[in-house]
Design a protein around this motif. Structure first.
Motif, short mmCIF file in Angstrom:
data_model
loop_
_atom_site.label_atom_id
_atom_site.label_comp_id
_atom_site.label_asym_id
_atom_site.label_seq_id
_atom_site.Cartn_x
_atom_site.Cartn_y
_atom_site.Cartn_z
N ILE A 198 10.77 -29.14 39.74
CA ILE A 198 10.03 -27.91 39.46
C ILE A 198 10.47 -26.87 40.49
O ILE A 198 10.47 -27.14 41.69
N PHE A 227 5.68 -27.69 34.81
CA PHE A 227 5.58 -29.12 34.59
C PHE A 227 5.69 -29.47 33.11
O PHE A 227 6.27 -30.49 32.75
N LEU A 243 6.13 -36.30 38.33
CA LEU A 243 5.00 -35.59 37.73
C LEU A 243 3.66 -36.08 38.26
O LEU A 243 3.52 -37.26 38.58
#
Length: 300
Positions: A198, A227, A243
């Motif tokens: 990210i 995300f 994540l």
């Protein structure tokens, strides 16, 4: 102190609306159609505005108009001012008691965690309206018309107050097919596969590898701004994404995502509710702050 301004510095909204429409469309005809006025009426309003300001805003060329340099700069400022007036008017009309909270959210946190819980908030506070806007990084409350923000990062936001919402656990995830393809057995094996990161968290993978006592960089990286897109790419087999488990519970449960390795770590940063000090007594903010802190505590 007398704060009265000369009239030429406070033109009517009708004059400003005519100018903004003409500036945006580069056409008196289109502006008149948009405002339900005649072309001559729009032309008169623009001429009156130029007279008040003592500045030529448009260059007239036969049947067309073109913004001057001064007009272009003025249009930029006026457009933002009109937008704020329109938003304020909408908010007052939608909730005449003034119960409006303008909240900045992180996209995935907002859609996955906050949005499903908002009906509970509205049931408890039926007089409050919440307007949501996406912000991925820090911004200036002094120039952005927002009352509060959901923020992920360190406890550091100059000129603002912060309340801790929650921490997060992150885990490397991928598609079942990709996991079988690479046959991950140890943390170092992940470097064989493309890693999905990210852009607002450029050091996340390095933190994860460091927690596994592995040094030397994180291998091939592909960055996403949210995300949600990183998760979609991981589900499609593009690579391995690091994540937050609380945001992908459904995907882990239905098998669209699997843990590449069952090696979660807790992120060094946290989620916070942030608000400017001068908005601390804003009733909708107080109601939302109390509610969201209780919700996050129960969720933890």
């Amino acid at each position: 102190m007398n704060m009265h301004m000369p009239r030429r510095f406070l033109p009517s909204t009708a004059l400003l609306a005519a100018f903004e429409a003409a500036a945006r469309t580069s056409s008196i005809t289109l502006a008149a159609r948009e405002l339900s006025l005649t072309q001559s009426a729009v032309s008169r309003q623009i001429k009156l505005l130029e007279g008040l300001l003592e500045v030529e805003l448009f260059a007239r060329e036969r049947q067309s108009i073109r913004l001057t340099a001064a007009g272009e700069a003025y249009a930029r400022e006026i457009r933002e001012a009109l937008r704020k007036i329109s938003t304020a008017s909408f908010n007052v009309r939608a909730n005449p008691k003034g119960g409006t909270l303008n909240l900045a959210i992180l996209p995935t946190f907002g859609t996955r965690w906050l949005a499903p819980r908002l009906p509970l908030f509205f049931a408890q506070h039926p007089g409050i309206t919440i307007n949501l806007a996406t912000r991925l990084t820090y911004f200036d409350f002094r120039t952005d018309a927002l009352d509060a923000a959901i923020h992920f990062g360190p406890r550091d936001w100059p000129g603002a107050e912060m309340a801790l919402l929650r921490s997060e656990e992150v885990v490397p995830t991928c598609s079942f097919k990709l996991k079988n393809q690479y046959d991950f057995c140890a943390a170092g094996d992940l470097k064989k596969a493309p890693l999905l990161g990210i852009s607002t968290r450029p050091g996340a993978w390095d933190q994860w590898f460091s927690a596994q006592n592995i040094v030397g960089g994180s291998g091939q990286m592909m960055y996403f701004d949210q995300f949600a897109t990183a998760a979609q790419a991981a589900m499609a087999g593009v690579g391995v994404a690091l994540l937050p488990t609380f945001l992908i519970q459904d995907e882990l449960a239905n098998g669209k995502l699997v843990r590449a390795l069952d090696l979660p770590i807790e992120s060094a940063e946290r989620y916070y509710l942030v608000w400017p000090t001068e908005r601390s007594s804003h009733p909708p903010l107080i109601a939302f702050r109390d509610w969201v802190l209780a919700e996050s505590a129960a969720d933890r």
